[in-house]
Write a protein that holds these residues in place. Structure first.
Motif, PDB file in Angstrom:
ATOM      1  N   MET A 124      13.519  11.075  -4.225  1.00 39.03           N
ATOM      2  CA  MET A 124      13.979   9.846  -4.869  1.00 39.03           C
ATOM      3  C   MET A 124      13.606   9.834  -6.342  1.00 39.03           C
ATOM      4  N   PHE A 129      15.091   2.842   2.691  1.00 42.46           N
ATOM      5  CA  PHE A 129      14.074   3.439   1.819  1.00 42.46           C
ATOM      6  C   PHE A 129      13.195   4.399   2.615  1.00 42.46           C
ATOM      7  N   LEU A 167       8.249  11.509   4.676  1.00 45.85           N
ATOM      8  CA  LEU A 167       8.354  10.463   3.660  1.00 45.85           C
ATOM      9  C   LEU A 167       7.938  10.939   2.268  1.00 45.85           C
ATOM     10  N   ILE A 220      -2.943   2.821  -1.203  1.00 45.68           N
ATOM     11  CA  ILE A 220      -1.684   3.521  -0.958  1.00 45.68           C
ATOM     12  C   ILE A 220      -1.967   4.940  -0.473  1.00 45.68           C
ATOM     13  N   TRP A 280      19.076   6.961  -1.491  1.00 45.50           N
ATOM     14  CA  TRP A 280      19.097   6.598  -2.909  1.00 45.50           C
ATOM     15  C   TRP A 280      20.101   5.458  -3.121  1.00 45.50           C
ATOM     16  N   TRP A 286       0.856  -6.564   0.633  1.00 44.47           N
ATOM     17  CA  TRP A 286       0.846  -5.798  -0.618  1.00 44.47           C
ATOM     18  C   TRP A 286       1.584  -6.540  -1.700  1.00 44.47           C
ATOM     19  N   ASN A 287       2.679  -7.135  -1.312  1.00 43.34           N
ATOM     20  CA  ASN A 287       3.487  -7.865  -2.275  1.00 43.34           C
ATOM     21  C   ASN A 287       4.116  -9.045  -1.557  1.00 43.34           C
ATOM     22  N   LEU A 307       2.847   5.076   6.919  1.00 44.34           N
ATOM     23  CA  LEU A 307       4.311   5.117   6.844  1.00 44.34           C
ATOM     24  C   LEU A 307       4.855   6.463   7.316  1.00 44.34           C
ATOM     25  N   MET A 324      16.662  -5.489  -5.262  1.00 44.21           N
ATOM     26  CA  MET A 324      16.986  -4.062  -5.336  1.00 44.21           C
ATOM     27  C   MET A 324      18.369  -3.791  -4.778  1.00 44.21           C
ATOM     28  N   HIS A 358      10.630  12.838   0.789  1.00 50.69           N
ATOM     29  CA  HIS A 358      11.757  11.980   0.420  1.00 50.69           C
ATOM     30  C   HIS A 358      11.457  11.139  -0.815  1.00 50.69           C
ATOM     31  N   LEU A 359      10.225  10.680  -0.939  1.00 53.19           N
ATOM     32  CA  LEU A 359       9.862   9.896  -2.122  1.00 53.19           C
ATOM     33  C   LEU A 359       9.933  10.762  -3.373  1.00 53.19           C
ATOM     34  N   HIS A 395      12.095  -9.082  -3.576  1.00 46.44           N
ATOM     35  CA  HIS A 395      12.294  -7.901  -4.401  1.00 46.44           C
ATOM     36  C   HIS A 395      13.246  -6.902  -3.739  1.00 46.44           C
ATOM     37  N   LEU A 454      11.341   3.864 -10.228  1.00 44.27           N
ATOM     38  CA  LEU A 454      11.298   4.798  -9.109  1.00 44.27           C
ATOM     39  C   LEU A 454      11.362   6.246  -9.575  1.00 44.27           C
ATOM     40  N   VAL A 498       5.768   6.562  -6.582  1.00 44.67           N
ATOM     41  CA  VAL A 498       7.065   5.966  -6.228  1.00 44.67           C
ATOM     42  C   VAL A 498       6.883   4.825  -5.240  1.00 44.67           C
ATOM     43  N   LEU A 499       6.018   5.020  -4.256  1.00 45.14           N
ATOM     44  CA  LEU A 499       5.796   3.957  -3.274  1.00 45.14           C
ATOM     45  C   LEU A 499       5.197   2.717  -3.935  1.00 45.14           C
ATOM     46  N   LEU A 520      -1.743   3.301   3.305  1.00 49.58           N
ATOM     47  CA  LEU A 520      -0.325   3.005   3.526  1.00 49.58           C
ATOM     48  C   LEU A 520       0.521   4.256   3.740  1.00 49.58           C
ATOM     49  N   PHE A 526       7.937   0.992  -5.738  1.00 47.76           N
ATOM     50  CA  PHE A 526       8.857   0.362  -4.785  1.00 47.76           C
ATOM     51  C   PHE A 526       8.289  -0.954  -4.278  1.00 47.76           C
ATOM     52  N   LEU A 527       7.002  -0.935  -3.921  1.00 47.11           N
ATOM     53  CA  LEU A 527       6.383  -2.158  -3.390  1.00 47.11           C
ATOM     54  C   LEU A 527       6.330  -3.249  -4.442  1.00 47.11           C
ATOM     55  N   ARG A 528       6.335  -2.846  -5.704  1.00 47.32           N
ATOM     56  CA  ARG A 528       6.298  -3.826  -6.782  1.00 47.32           C
ATOM     57  C   ARG A 528       7.704  -4.339  -7.083  1.00 47.32           C
ATOM     58  N   GLY A 529       8.718  -3.641  -6.528  1.00 43.21           N
ATOM     59  CA  GLY A 529      10.088  -4.107  -6.710  1.00 43.21           C
ATOM     60  C   GLY A 529      10.826  -3.453  -7.863  1.00 43.21           C
ATOM     61  N   ALA A 530      10.466  -2.230  -8.208  1.00 41.92           N
ATOM     62  CA  ALA A 530      11.103  -1.548  -9.330  1.00 41.92           C
ATOM     63  C   ALA A 530      12.505  -1.070  -8.966  1.00 41.92           C
ATOM     64  N   LEU A 579       7.835  -9.379  -1.457  1.00 43.85           N
ATOM     65  CA  LEU A 579       8.550  -8.135  -1.180  1.00 43.85           C
ATOM     66  C   LEU A 579       9.984  -8.353  -0.708  1.00 43.85           C
TER      67      LEU A 579
END
Lengths: 455, 455
Positions: A231, B147, A224, A209, B152, B220-221, A217, B231, A227-228, B227, A156, A143-144, A213, A147-151, B224
């Motif tokens: 999500m 996030f 987290l 990740i 959500w 990472w991105n 985080l 989102m 929570h991920l 993105h 997600l 999921v992370l 990362l 998310f970082l890729r902008g999905a 970001l």
């Protein structure tokens, strides 16, 4: 803490039923060893017909042979039948010009081969379902990364607990279990495992990740990972709702062919969206229906492409057009937005730019170009002819050079020179035909054997 | 790059129309100065009736006075009318036992006072709408903070471009503009701005996200921020769809009062959900309808609470109950899930645990306890009686001590001792009645004047 008590591992039992013939994919790593121990422990209670399956990926020599023996012995100790097969992952990962198969990372190929084998096992009647040992930590990492890729919702939703194939189902029974719980469970049982060296085959991104990362985080939110994973669950169920809702909403909007005078529609390439009906849907469903329509033509629209088409549909004028990456064309008529796939040959050579997502591949068969680009985390890259002012970092060379001068040194001239292809990513030339480019610390470019030209 | 040309700043014009009387909130910082310059530049073309408004927050002495004069002069230079007001933010942030107002952070109070003033301005006819200068960077920070907290769709929708109040609208016209574009625009104009020292008033979390986490995640991105802003847009439109869909789906499911023999319903506290109809909805909508029902009773359900109620509804037995944080009770009958709010007095003193989100407040008026807890990023904390084995880090003391021994030293005995309240967060006691606790590097506990007991 229980000391004399038997340790317990939580399994998601929703996909299990008495009599189910379940093969468990066991690599020998902690996750899958815990899964088979927990299932074996409860096989009578759950009424499962268990077996152990192990794929030897042909990758790690003696170490992999020892993994195989470890799992075979474990299955024997548990009184379970055992089946294994060996594949040659590295060879299978390479591109195959004869079939047009693209090159993959080792991780991608290993996954593909594993699932192909699981499906063959189920097709052959060896099992009705295969259980794999993805954990809540795997889920959080997935999921992370997305998310970082902008999905958005679809991305997600992460790792799904059940995948349905025509041959049977893949079940992930440990998605609510943490890696820490798994190790505690095995330690409590006195059960050993093989240190899963597949970590070494993880992509650069996934490794960072997992080890860098996510731990960091957690200083922001100690819960987290949990929570991920939540999500992912919310996203999955909402995506499932959207899938149905989108198909329902699209039915009267997305039309085949093109209209003819006097009513009715004639066959034509591509499809069309009724503007009046699309307008009535509200932005969220407009986006979904546009992506759904593009999918039918084999295109996955990103945010910008979706918004470009939406703007054309909602406020474009008749005969306005938009050309999107990969050859998708949107064209506005009076009452419709027409979508069609343009063959790149028809576009007039390589003068056009092609923007594609990273990590990803770009293929220009007419130029014999086929590249794969990976980067720390996704963004986009563009394959285009070089332009005046472009500079490039050559490998084993300090400082950037002008592309113009590099071409002069290479004695490239004429049309070839004006159209000489480069790939740009975030303002940097990461690839240039004919020379070794230093693509930068975060990116990696692999030149693949060119795909066979069509026809 | 244009050199002789006039620099341009992209404004979201969708909320603007000719004749609109628009007040622009200008702090003097780069964002709002750019906004008023860009609007003033185009006021004739857009047909806007512009004015400048500035709230003096009574916080930064001479510096704030100079901000006020800077903005007044800017308005004059642009030929725009100017209005300002002064509030005392710090005093307003404090709790007020007389009215039951809870304490706020300076940032929260400043925001509340600003929006109250904007609404008074619109109510008084000074403007129809107020424009504020939130940027795409603000949007990205907001989405990332949500996030990390585990939000959500609703949470990830971030800063909305338009907020409707009965008095008028707040418009955010720069949500697609980056801070870098704003500074380039002002530099291109030769327009100065006041360095916005409100950064100092940002929460710990927001400051770390802006200056530490976001820049790091861009390795990472690199796209970001863009993105994250996308989102937010997707989430906002999907949330708007869900809001309508949920209300439609809830109508036949959520019922007032309780059923009576022979049909019909009698008045009763709380409300009920029809199990049969809820079951027919699918998980995503089940969750939405449960949260919608709880909202009508004033409760915001988190993931666990939602899933607890859903499990009770779908697979509970008649007369089973669940007690949730804040006093929400779920009770299963044969055909219904009943939800009701329990007054905490009825719960029998402070023996019960109260779990609450962080950052957040907990209030136990019967004990005179009213605390606010902030942390690096949200998780939950629990107010509960101490237990054997609890240890606490006292302020100005090295190493943890047993709560039992601290109470002995304080000569607390009897019932008071057995029920002595502590707040636990992530396994650490961050507050204990009567002593100064070191809550840990990432958390901060503020003791607020106790709220007046009800009645």
């Amino acid at each position: 803490m229980p000391d004399a008590k038997q340790p317990v591992l939580h399994l998601d039992e929703s996909g299990l039923r008495p009599g189910l013939r379940l093969a468990v994919g066991v690599s020998g790593g902690a996750d899958s060893v815990a899964l088979i121990r927990a299932l074996a422990e409860r096989r009578r209670e759950l009424g499962l017909v268990l077996s152990v399956v192990h794929l030897h990926h042909g990758l790690r020599g003696d170490e992999a042979d020892a993994d195989l023996e470890f799992v075979r012995t474990l299955a024997g100790d548990l009184g379970l039948s055992f089946q294994s097969e060996r594949v040659e992952t590295a060879a299978s990962a390479a591109a195959d010009p004869a079939t047009g198969k693209a090159a993959e990372t080792i991780e991608e190929a290993a996954r593909r081969l594993r699932y192909q084998w699981f499906r063959r096992l189920m097709a052959g009647g060896a099992a009705e379902a295969v259980a794999t040992a993805h954990t809540r930590d795997d889920q959080a990492e997935t999921v992370l990364a997305k998310f970082l890729r902008g999905a958005w919702t679809e991305g997600l939703s992460g790792i799904h607990p059940v995948i349905e194939f025509p041959e049977g189902r893949i079940l992930r029974l440990l998605l609510r279990t943490t890696r820490a719980e798994i190790e505690a469970y095995l330690t409590g049982l006195g059960q050993g495992w093989r240190e899963d060296s597949s970590n070494r085959h993880l992509t650069f991104t996934r490794n960072r990740i997992r080890h860098e990362l996510l731990p960091q985080l957690e200083s922001w939110n100690p819960r987290l990972r949990e929570h991920l994973a939540q999500m992912a669950e919310l996203a999955r169920d909402e995506e499932s709702w959207w899938t149905e809702e989108t198909a329902r909403a699209a039915a009267p909007v997305v039309l085949p062919g093109r209209p003819v005078r006097g009513g009715g529609r004639a066959a034509a390439e591509g499809l069309a969206l009724d503007i009046g009906r699309l307008t009535g849907l509200g932005p969220a469903l407009q986006r979904r229906v546009l992506r759904y329509a593009a999918e039918q033509l084999g295109f996955a629209l990103n945010f910008e492409a979706t918004e470009g088409l939406r703007a054309l549909a909602l406020s474009g004028r008749a005969s306005q057009r938009i050309e999107l990456a990969g050859g998708l064309r949107g064209e506005r008529t009076h009452r419709e937005l027409r979508l069609s796939a343009q063959s790149s040959a028809a576009e007039g050579g390589n003068a056009a730019e092609v923007t594609f997502p990273v990590p990803g591949e770009v293929s220009a068969p007419e130029l014999g170009i086929h590249l794969r680009i990976e980067a720390a985390v996704g963004t986009t890259a563009t394959l285009r002819p070089w332009r005046a002012g472009d500079r490039v970092h050559l490998r084993h060379s300090s400082g950037p050079r002008k592309v113009k001068e590099v071409l002069e040194r290479m004695k490239v001239s004429g049309t070839a020179r004006s159209a000489w292809p480069v790939v740009e990513m975030d303002g940097r030339i990461v690839w240039m035909q004919g020379v070794a480019v230093e693509p930068g610390p975060e990116a990696q470019v692999t030149v693949l054997p060119g795909r066979a030209a069509p026809g």
